[in-house]
Scaffold this motif. Structure first.
Motif, PDB file in Angstrom:
ATOM      1  N   TRP A 198       4.199   2.628  -7.820  1.00 12.91           N
ATOM      2  CA  TRP A 198       3.045   3.588  -7.043  1.00 12.91           C
ATOM      3  C   TRP A 198       2.808   2.775  -5.600  1.00 12.91           C
ATOM      4  O   TRP A 198       2.969   1.896  -5.519  1.00 12.91           O
ATOM      5  CB  TRP A 198       2.007   3.820  -7.913  1.00 12.91           C
ATOM      6  N   GLU A 199       2.455   3.634  -4.790  1.00 12.85           N
ATOM      7  CA  GLU A 199       2.227   3.047  -3.324  1.00 12.85           C
ATOM      8  C   GLU A 199       0.824   3.809  -2.914  1.00 12.85           C
ATOM      9  O   GLU A 199       0.869   4.600  -2.228  1.00 12.85           O
ATOM     10  CB  GLU A 199       3.487   3.723  -2.526  1.00 12.85           C
ATOM     11  N   PRO A 200       0.003   3.033  -3.042  1.00 14.16           N
ATOM     12  CA  PRO A 200      -1.429   3.190  -2.532  1.00 14.16           C
ATOM     13  C   PRO A 200      -1.416   2.994  -1.050  1.00 14.16           C
ATOM     14  O   PRO A 200      -0.726   2.182  -0.394  1.00 14.16           O
ATOM     15  CB  PRO A 200      -2.441   2.668  -3.307  1.00 14.16           C
ATOM     16  N   ILE A 201      -2.725   3.367  -0.521  1.00 17.97           N
ATOM     17  CA  ILE A 201      -3.126   2.763   0.966  1.00 17.97           C
ATOM     18  C   ILE A 201      -4.059   1.721   0.504  1.00 17.97           C
ATOM     19  O   ILE A 201      -5.255   1.974   0.326  1.00 17.97           O
ATOM     20  CB  ILE A 201      -3.557   3.991   1.972  1.00 17.97           C
ATOM     21  N   ASN A 202      -3.955   0.459   1.083  1.00 14.63           N
ATOM     22  CA  ASN A 202      -4.754  -0.415   0.790  1.00 14.63           C
ATOM     23  C   ASN A 202      -6.106  -0.302   2.075  1.00 14.63           C
ATOM     24  O   ASN A 202      -5.636  -0.170   3.171  1.00 14.63           O
ATOM     25  CB  ASN A 202      -4.342  -1.765   0.948  1.00 14.63           C
ATOM     26  N   ILE A 203      -7.178  -0.526   1.467  1.00 19.56           N
ATOM     27  CA  ILE A 203      -8.312  -0.554   2.424  1.00 19.56           C
ATOM     28  C   ILE A 203      -9.041  -1.892   2.272  1.00 19.56           C
ATOM     29  O   ILE A 203      -9.578  -2.465   1.494  1.00 19.56           O
ATOM     30  CB  ILE A 203      -9.266   0.573   2.017  1.00 19.56           C
ATOM     31  N   ASN A 204      -9.061  -2.403   3.558  1.00 17.09           N
ATOM     32  CA  ASN A 204      -9.897  -3.838   3.848  1.00 17.09           C
ATOM     33  C   ASN A 204     -11.347  -3.443   3.845  1.00 17.09           C
ATOM     34  O   ASN A 204     -11.850  -3.000   5.072  1.00 17.09           O
ATOM     35  CB  ASN A 204      -9.285  -4.414   5.073  1.00 17.09           C
TER      36      ASN A 204
ATOM     37  N   ALA B 263      -4.162   1.549  11.417  1.00 18.48           N
ATOM     38  CA  ALA B 263      -3.299   1.392   9.907  1.00 18.48           C
ATOM     39  C   ALA B 263      -1.973   0.679  10.638  1.00 18.48           C
ATOM     40  O   ALA B 263      -1.558   1.114  11.529  1.00 18.48           O
ATOM     41  CB  ALA B 263      -2.751   2.938   9.308  1.00 18.48           C
ATOM     42  N   VAL B 264      -1.283  -0.163   9.714  1.00 18.20           N
ATOM     43  CA  VAL B 264      -0.105  -0.841  10.326  1.00 18.20           C
ATOM     44  C   VAL B 264       0.971  -0.580   9.054  1.00 18.20           C
ATOM     45  O   VAL B 264       0.644  -0.247   7.740  1.00 18.20           O
ATOM     46  CB  VAL B 264      -0.158  -2.466  10.354  1.00 18.20           C
ATOM     47  N   TYR B 265       2.074  -0.706   9.441  1.00 13.55           N
ATOM     48  CA  TYR B 265       3.362  -0.619   8.391  1.00 13.55           C
ATOM     49  C   TYR B 265       4.313  -1.687   8.706  1.00 13.55           C
ATOM     50  O   TYR B 265       4.696  -1.932  10.039  1.00 13.55           O
ATOM     51  CB  TYR B 265       3.951   0.726   8.265  1.00 13.55           C
ATOM     52  N   PRO B 266       5.337  -2.074   7.773  1.00 13.94           N
ATOM     53  CA  PRO B 266       6.321  -3.179   8.382  1.00 13.94           C
ATOM     54  C   PRO B 266       7.251  -2.205   9.059  1.00 13.94           C
ATOM     55  O   PRO B 266       7.673  -1.054   8.834  1.00 13.94           O
ATOM     56  CB  PRO B 266       6.992  -3.401   6.754  1.00 13.94           C
ATOM     57  N   GLU B 267       7.927  -3.009   9.859  1.00 19.41           N
ATOM     58  CA  GLU B 267       8.801  -2.456  10.839  1.00 19.41           C
ATOM     59  C   GLU B 267      10.037  -1.516  10.188  1.00 19.41           C
ATOM     60  O   GLU B 267      10.613  -0.570  10.717  1.00 19.41           O
ATOM     61  CB  GLU B 267       9.649  -3.459  11.775  1.00 19.41           C
TER      62      GLU B 267
ATOM     63  N   MET C  91       0.078   0.166   3.578  1.00 16.16           N
ATOM     64  CA  MET C  91       0.634   0.762   2.369  1.00 16.16           C
ATOM     65  C   MET C  91       1.155  -0.563   1.345  1.00 16.16           C
ATOM     66  O   MET C  91       1.727  -1.453   2.106  1.00 16.16           O
ATOM     67  CB  MET C  91       1.563   1.778   2.258  1.00 16.16           C
ATOM     68  N   TRP C  92       1.002  -0.392   0.060  1.00 21.37           N
ATOM     69  CA  TRP C  92       1.799  -1.657  -0.502  1.00 21.37           C
ATOM     70  C   TRP C  92       2.521  -1.001  -1.790  1.00 21.37           C
ATOM     71  O   TRP C  92       1.809  -0.202  -2.509  1.00 21.37           O
ATOM     72  CB  TRP C  92       0.817  -2.644  -0.785  1.00 21.37           C
ATOM     73  N   VAL C  93       3.850  -1.193  -1.843  1.00 29.52           N
ATOM     74  CA  VAL C  93       4.581  -0.751  -2.907  1.00 29.52           C
ATOM     75  C   VAL C  93       4.285  -1.714  -4.129  1.00 29.52           C
ATOM     76  O   VAL C  93       4.596  -2.877  -4.112  1.00 29.52           O
ATOM     77  CB  VAL C  93       6.080  -0.683  -2.667  1.00 29.52           C
ATOM     78  N   TYR C  94       3.939  -1.065  -5.402  1.00 24.96           N
ATOM     79  CA  TYR C  94       3.302  -1.934  -6.498  1.00 24.96           C
ATOM     80  C   TYR C  94       4.123  -1.410  -7.573  1.00 24.96           C
ATOM     81  O   TYR C  94       3.788  -0.145  -7.998  1.00 24.96           O
ATOM     82  CB  TYR C  94       1.716  -1.793  -6.635  1.00 24.96           C
ATOM     83  N   SER C  95       4.783  -2.344  -8.131  1.00 23.96           N
ATOM     84  CA  SER C  95       5.459  -2.133  -9.410  1.00 23.96           C
ATOM     85  C   SER C  95       4.927  -2.935 -10.454  1.00 23.96           C
ATOM     86  O   SER C  95       5.238  -4.307 -10.509  1.00 23.96           O
ATOM     87  CB  SER C  95       6.852  -2.311  -9.420  1.00 23.96           C
ATOM     88  N   PRO C  96       4.202  -2.476 -11.544  1.00 24.52           N
ATOM     89  CA  PRO C  96       3.541  -3.578 -12.527  1.00 24.52           C
ATOM     90  C   PRO C  96       4.600  -4.208 -13.496  1.00 24.52           C
ATOM     91  O   PRO C  96       5.201  -3.579 -13.945  1.00 24.52           O
ATOM     92  CB  PRO C  96       2.718  -2.458 -13.070  1.00 24.52           C
ATOM     93  N   PHE C  97       4.491  -5.211 -13.188  1.00 19.46           N
ATOM     94  CA  PHE C  97       5.708  -6.187 -14.040  1.00 19.46           C
ATOM     95  C   PHE C  97       5.268  -5.913 -15.305  1.00 19.46           C
ATOM     96  O   PHE C  97       6.412  -5.601 -16.302  1.00 19.46           O
ATOM     97  CB  PHE C  97       5.229  -7.807 -13.731  1.00 19.46           C
ATOM     98  N   ALA C  98       4.131  -5.918 -15.989  1.00 15.39           N
ATOM     99  CA  ALA C  98       3.815  -5.509 -17.300  1.00 15.39           C
ATOM    100  C   ALA C  98       3.300  -4.072 -17.364  1.00 15.39           C
ATOM    101  O   ALA C  98       2.194  -3.919 -16.553  1.00 15.39           O
ATOM    102  CB  ALA C  98       2.866  -6.377 -17.944  1.00 15.39           C
ATOM    103  N   ARG C  99       3.899  -3.188 -17.961  1.00 13.65           N
ATOM    104  CA  ARG C  99       3.438  -1.936 -18.057  1.00 13.65           C
ATOM    105  C   ARG C  99       2.169  -1.805 -19.078  1.00 13.65           C
ATOM    106  O   ARG C  99       2.287  -1.052 -20.080  1.00 13.65           O
ATOM    107  CB  ARG C  99       4.415  -0.801 -18.157  1.00 13.65           C
ATOM    108  N   ASP C 100       1.255  -2.377 -18.801  1.00 18.75           N
ATOM    109  CA  ASP C 100       0.019  -2.257 -19.222  1.00 18.75           C
ATOM    110  C   ASP C 100      -1.160  -1.861 -18.383  1.00 18.75           C
ATOM    111  O   ASP C 100      -1.411  -2.507 -17.501  1.00 18.75           O
ATOM    112  CB  ASP C 100      -0.083  -3.647 -20.009  1.00 18.75           C
ATOM    113  N   PRO C 101      -2.248  -1.203 -18.998  1.00 18.86           N
ATOM    114  CA  PRO C 101      -3.253  -0.679 -18.085  1.00 18.86           C
ATOM    115  C   PRO C 101      -4.050  -1.907 -17.694  1.00 18.86           C
ATOM    116  O   PRO C 101      -4.554  -1.948 -16.363  1.00 18.86           O
ATOM    117  CB  PRO C 101      -4.004   0.248 -18.912  1.00 18.86           C
ATOM    118  N   PHE C 102      -4.362  -2.796 -18.729  1.00 20.42           N
ATOM    119  CA  PHE C 102      -5.439  -3.903 -18.253  1.00 20.42           C
ATOM    120  C   PHE C 102      -4.393  -4.924 -17.227  1.00 20.42           C
ATOM    121  O   PHE C 102      -5.409  -5.815 -16.535  1.00 20.42           O
ATOM    122  CB  PHE C 102      -5.933  -4.534 -19.286  1.00 20.42           C
ATOM    123  N   TYR C 103      -3.228  -4.939 -17.473  1.00 21.43           N
ATOM    124  CA  TYR C 103      -2.587  -5.857 -16.357  1.00 21.43           C
ATOM    125  C   TYR C 103      -2.796  -5.284 -15.010  1.00 21.43           C
ATOM    126  O   TYR C 103      -3.229  -6.144 -13.971  1.00 21.43           O
ATOM    127  CB  TYR C 103      -0.999  -5.795 -16.679  1.00 21.43           C
ATOM    128  N   ILE C 104      -2.928  -3.907 -14.970  1.00 19.28           N
ATOM    129  CA  ILE C 104      -2.903  -3.066 -13.301  1.00 19.28           C
ATOM    130  C   ILE C 104      -4.300  -3.548 -13.356  1.00 19.28           C
ATOM    131  O   ILE C 104      -4.728  -3.918 -11.892  1.00 19.28           O
ATOM    132  CB  ILE C 104      -2.747  -1.544 -13.479  1.00 19.28           C
TER     133      ILE C 104
END
Length: 595
Positions: free
Chosen positions: A351-357, A435-439, A485-498
């Motif tokens: 999933w790809e959320p928008i990170n907020i600082n 907002a910024v994004y990689p080139e 934005m940050w593309v995030y793929s959970p290495f372990a598909r477990d809710p508490f890992y996320i």
């Protein structure tokens, strides 16, 4: 753009790809690339069986499942392998390879992840099985159990508090020295000392490693049993490093030799770095002294081509063999009817959320974040930017992972609600933000542009700009990056890992990068996560997960946008790709070839 202009740019890219003056990586000094000879070797394969001591509980229509336990058996086969002749695969990415350290690449960028996965062996990997939807291709499936690489055999303690790993007697580092349990101990201890990997170590519950049987066996001792350990063992953080080699480059200022390992492969694997030309490409060559089965392709070239249309053109022309998972979805759509292209699709939890600082006002105000969430044109983004290669994400737990629920979602596009909420904040008339994004990720620019147009209607002026990969990676690690934005793929598909990955108390340089969420909601999420992350109680985990999802949806620590439909375009004659749930394409390059 005219055809002549495209051709000119293409010619420049092709020439850049063979530019002289490339930086020769120190890690390959002394490892000359030569023509491989026929090898006769004994392959010892440990196939893990799965004991499905599984408990399933249903509450409010949501299902959760405990993690199965794993045991191992050994199968030994003697085979003769003749590496294929000179061959080449070219992959074009919109990101540049910046780091080759298995313990640090994950927080740098995806290109670094891909390259690292290509050049390092792991202790174990998930079972690899044919993928029926794509003849000639495969998928790694955790339900098939663990298949050792450097490990000959693994055994879990009955109470799951330690793992015994026997090292293959024939496994060797790239310099020819044997891999021992001492190297596994050094790698585990080093990983635990590196800030970028500390969160992964904590989830694994790593405590220490004992060297046994004269260096033939390593006992990895955990601080306590956790269902996450079995899911995290087949990942790159524990890729054995040559302890003597790495320690010889450690300094008082850099005791774990991070700078050296980041630029020099220091383990065992099927490929050596031949040439690394920063800003252009990374060239890998088949390791002629590799202890395992030789990879099918002699040369792998990972090219940095920031312009998405250039990557598309080179793939269509055949100059590039493997495309970019981050190709613009409009361009991906255009490839669906190309007879020379296969688009490999797989079920994805990415999933790809928008990170907020939250350190940048007024994003520290919950009501501001809620107001902006109502002013995001979610469906338009799915239709106009993703072209169907994405689905709405209405929960911090993506679809396909246990305990996912959308029952708490409330943010549908509504400018009137957005204005009413913003009027209750310290910035009732709006504010300026960035907002910024990689080139190389133009689609992120397009997503921000749609958001920019809508936020302007409620008085929020969003500036959107590109940042070089290295600069953005550095800003994320330092905690100073603005909205991105940050593309995030959970290495372990477990809710508490996320939950632990994204909502733990922030420490500089560790996940979650550049969020800095704080307050009672965050405190409660951390409390529940720490209490149930290592629990095997399915019912309790489900109830805690539902409460956490409700808090996160209400608090909006970041903007939930979409979940991927993962897709990788490649030339039709490319075979052997194997989808892995962590979506690190580089791990599969050893199996890939051209017909």
């Amino acid at each position: 753009m005219s055809k002549e202009t495209k051709s000119g740019r293409r010619d420049f890219i092709v020439k850049a790809g063979i530019a002289t003056g490339a930086f020769i990586v120190g890690g390959v000094v002394g490892f000359m690339v030569k023509s491989p000879e026929t090898l006769t070797e004994t392959i010892t394969k440990t196939v893990a069986s799965t004991t499905t001591a599984t408990t399933t509980t249903t509450v409010s229509g949501t299902t959760t499942t405990t993690i199965p336990t794993t045991t191992s058996t050994i199968t030994t086969t003697t085979i003769t392998t003749t590496p294929p002749p000179e061959s080449k695969l070219v992959m074009a990415l919109g990101e540049e390879v910046l780091n080759l350290d298995p313990a640090r690449a994950a927080v740098v960028n995806w290109a670094s992840n891909y390259a690292t996965a290509a050049i390092y062996d792991q202790l174990v990997v998930w079972g690899r099985v044919p993928y029926s939807d794509y003849p000639g291709h495969f998928i790694f499936d955790k339900l098939q159990g663990d298949t050792p690489q450097i490990a000959e055999k693994i055994e879990w303690a009955p109470d799951r508090t330690y793992i015994d790993i026997w090292v293959r007697s024939d496994a060797k580092f790239n310099d020819g020295s044997p891999i021992t349990a001492d190297d596994i101990k050094y790698t585990m201890d080093r990983t635990a000392r590196i800030p970028e990997s500390k969160t992964m170590v904590d989830r694994f519950r790593y405590d220490h490693t004992e060297v046994m049987d004269g260096g033939k066996r390593a006992r990895i001792v955990l601080k306590g049993a956790t269902p996450l350990a079995a899911l995290l063992l087949p990942f790159k953080y524990w890729n054995p490093l040559n302890s003597k080699l790495v320690q010889s480059h450690a300094t008082e200022k850099d005791p774990t030799a991070n700078d050296w390992v980041g630029a020099n492969p220091s383990g065992a694997g099927p490929y050596l770095v031949d040439k690394w030309t920063p800003g252009v490409q990374l060239v890998l060559k088949r390791n002629p002294n590799y202890w395992g089965q030789p990879p099918k392709t002699e040369t792998i070239i990972i090219r940095f081509i920031p312009n998405s249309s250039d990557r598309l053109l080179l793939l269509k022309e055949g100059t590039v063999d493997i495309g970019d998972p981050f190709l613009l979805r409009s361009e991906l759509k255009s490839l669906e009817t190309d007879p020379n292209i296969t688009i490999y699709k797989a079920p994805s939890a990415t999933w790809e959320p928008i990170n907020i600082n939250h350190k940048i006002p007024p994003f520290d105000e919950k009501t501001v974040r809620q107001a902006l969430a109502y002013a995001i044109p979610y469906d338009t983004i799915i239709d106009k930017v993703l072209y169907g290669y994405g689905i709405r994400l209405k929960s911090p737990i993506p679809k396909g992972i246990d305990t996912h629920t959308e029952e708490f979602w409330k943010y549908e596009y509504d400018l009137d609600k957005a204005k009413a909420l913003l009027a209750q904040t310290s910035v009732p008339n709006g504010f300026d933000c960035e907002a910024v994004y990689p080139e190389g990720k133009i689609y992120q620019r397009d997503i921000f542009t749609w958001i920019q147009n809508e936020w302007k209607k409620i008085g929020v002026n969003l500036t959107v700009r590109a940042m070089p990969d290295a600069a953005l990676a550095d800003a994320r690690t330092k905690g100073t990056a603005p909205m991105h934005m940050w593309v995030y793929s959970p290495f372990a598909r477990d809710p508490f890992y996320i939950f632990d990955a994204w909502y733990r108390k922030h420490v500089l340089g560790q996940w979650p990068l550049c969020i800095w969420w704080s307050g009672p909601g965050n405190d409660r999420v951390v409390e529940l996560t720490q209490k149930y992350m290592s629990s095997f109680d399915a019912q309790a985990r489900l109830e805690a997960s539902r409460e956490i999802q409700q808090i996160i949806v209400d608090e909006v620590p970041y903007f939930l946008i979409y979940q991927w439909v993962w897709a990788l375009p490649m030339r039709k004659n490319v075979k052997g790709f194997s989808y892995d749930p962590d979506e690190h394409v580089g791990r599969h390059l050893r199996y890939m070839y051209k017909e």
